[in-house]
Design a protein around this motif. Sequence first.
Motif, PDB file in Angstrom:
ATOM      1  N   LYS A  40       0.835  -1.209   0.000  1.00 42.49           N
ATOM      2  CA  LYS A  40       0.000   0.000   0.000  1.00 42.49           C
ATOM      3  C   LYS A  40       0.870   1.259   0.000  1.00 42.49           C
ATOM      4  O   LYS A  40       0.607   2.210  -0.744  1.00 42.49           O
ATOM      5  CB  LYS A  40      -0.920  -0.009   1.221  1.00 42.49           C
ATOM      6  N   SER A  43       2.486   1.649  -3.410  1.00 43.98           N
ATOM      7  CA  SER A  43       1.556   2.151  -4.425  1.00 43.98           C
ATOM      8  C   SER A  43       1.440   3.671  -4.326  1.00 43.98           C
ATOM      9  O   SER A  43       1.370   4.354  -5.341  1.00 43.98           O
ATOM     10  CB  SER A  43       0.187   1.482  -4.302  1.00 43.98           C
ATOM     11  N   SER A  44       1.466   4.187  -3.114  1.00 45.41           N
ATOM     12  CA  SER A  44       1.401   5.643  -2.926  1.00 45.41           C
ATOM     13  C   SER A  44       2.694   6.314  -3.397  1.00 45.41           C
ATOM     14  O   SER A  44       2.665   7.314  -4.110  1.00 45.41           O
ATOM     15  CB  SER A  44       1.143   5.960  -1.451  1.00 45.41           C
ATOM     16  N   LYS A  48       1.000   4.467  -8.213  1.00 48.00           N
ATOM     17  CA  LYS A  48       0.376   3.377  -8.961  1.00 48.00           C
ATOM     18  C   LYS A  48      -0.718   2.789  -8.079  1.00 48.00           C
ATOM     19  O   LYS A  48      -0.699   2.943  -6.862  1.00 48.00           O
ATOM     20  CB  LYS A  48       1.384   2.266  -9.275  1.00 48.00           C
ATOM     21  N   SER A  49      -1.641   2.066  -8.673  1.00 45.15           N
ATOM     22  CA  SER A  49      -2.689   1.424  -7.877  1.00 45.15           C
ATOM     23  C   SER A  49      -2.105   0.233  -7.118  1.00 45.15           C
ATOM     24  O   SER A  49      -1.068  -0.327  -7.505  1.00 45.15           O
ATOM     25  CB  SER A  49      -3.830   0.953  -8.777  1.00 45.15           C
ATOM     26  N   ALA A  50      -2.780  -0.160  -6.055  1.00 40.30           N
ATOM     27  CA  ALA A  50      -2.361  -1.334  -5.294  1.00 40.30           C
ATOM     28  C   ALA A  50      -2.393  -2.575  -6.186  1.00 40.30           C
ATOM     29  O   ALA A  50      -1.540  -3.459  -6.063  1.00 40.30           O
ATOM     30  CB  ALA A  50      -3.252  -1.519  -4.072  1.00 40.30           C
ATOM     31  N   THR A  52      -1.711  -2.694  -9.340  1.00 42.75           N
ATOM     32  CA  THR A  52      -0.512  -2.650 -10.179  1.00 42.75           C
ATOM     33  C   THR A  52       0.698  -3.151  -9.405  1.00 42.75           C
ATOM     34  O   THR A  52       1.492  -3.942  -9.930  1.00 42.75           O
ATOM     35  CB  THR A  52      -0.268  -1.224 -10.707  1.00 42.75           C
ATOM     36  N   ILE A  53       0.846  -2.714  -8.168  1.00 40.09           N
ATOM     37  CA  ILE A  53       1.967  -3.165  -7.337  1.00 40.09           C
ATOM     38  C   ILE A  53       1.883  -4.675  -7.125  1.00 40.09           C
ATOM     39  O   ILE A  53       2.887  -5.388  -7.218  1.00 40.09           O
ATOM     40  CB  ILE A  53       2.004  -2.418  -5.991  1.00 40.09           C
TER      41      ILE A  53
END
Length: 82
Positions: A40, A43-44, A48-50, A52-53
Motif C-alpha cells: 500500500k 503504491s502511494s 500506482k494502484s495497489a 498494479t503493485i
Amino acid sequence: ADVFRTFDPETGLWSETYRINVTDDERRMLRLSKRGFSAKEISSIMDKSADTINFYRKCVYEKLDVKNIVEAVAHAVHYGII
C-alpha cells in the motif's frame, strides 16, 4: 532470462548463469520492499494502484521462482537485481 557464462576462480570452472530481466518499475518496487515499505505504501510512493503493485510482485515471483516478497527481495539482492 538471458544466459551468460561465469567463471568461478575457486573451482576453476565455467558455469552457465541466467540473467533475470525485471522492469524498472519491478526493480523500484523491490528496492522499496527491501526498505520495509508495504504494498500500500509502495503504491502511494510510486503513484500506482495497489493492483498494479501486486501485479509487479506476481511477475517478480514468477521470474525469481519464489513465493513471497521476502524471498523475492533476498533473491534480488543475491542476483544483483537490486
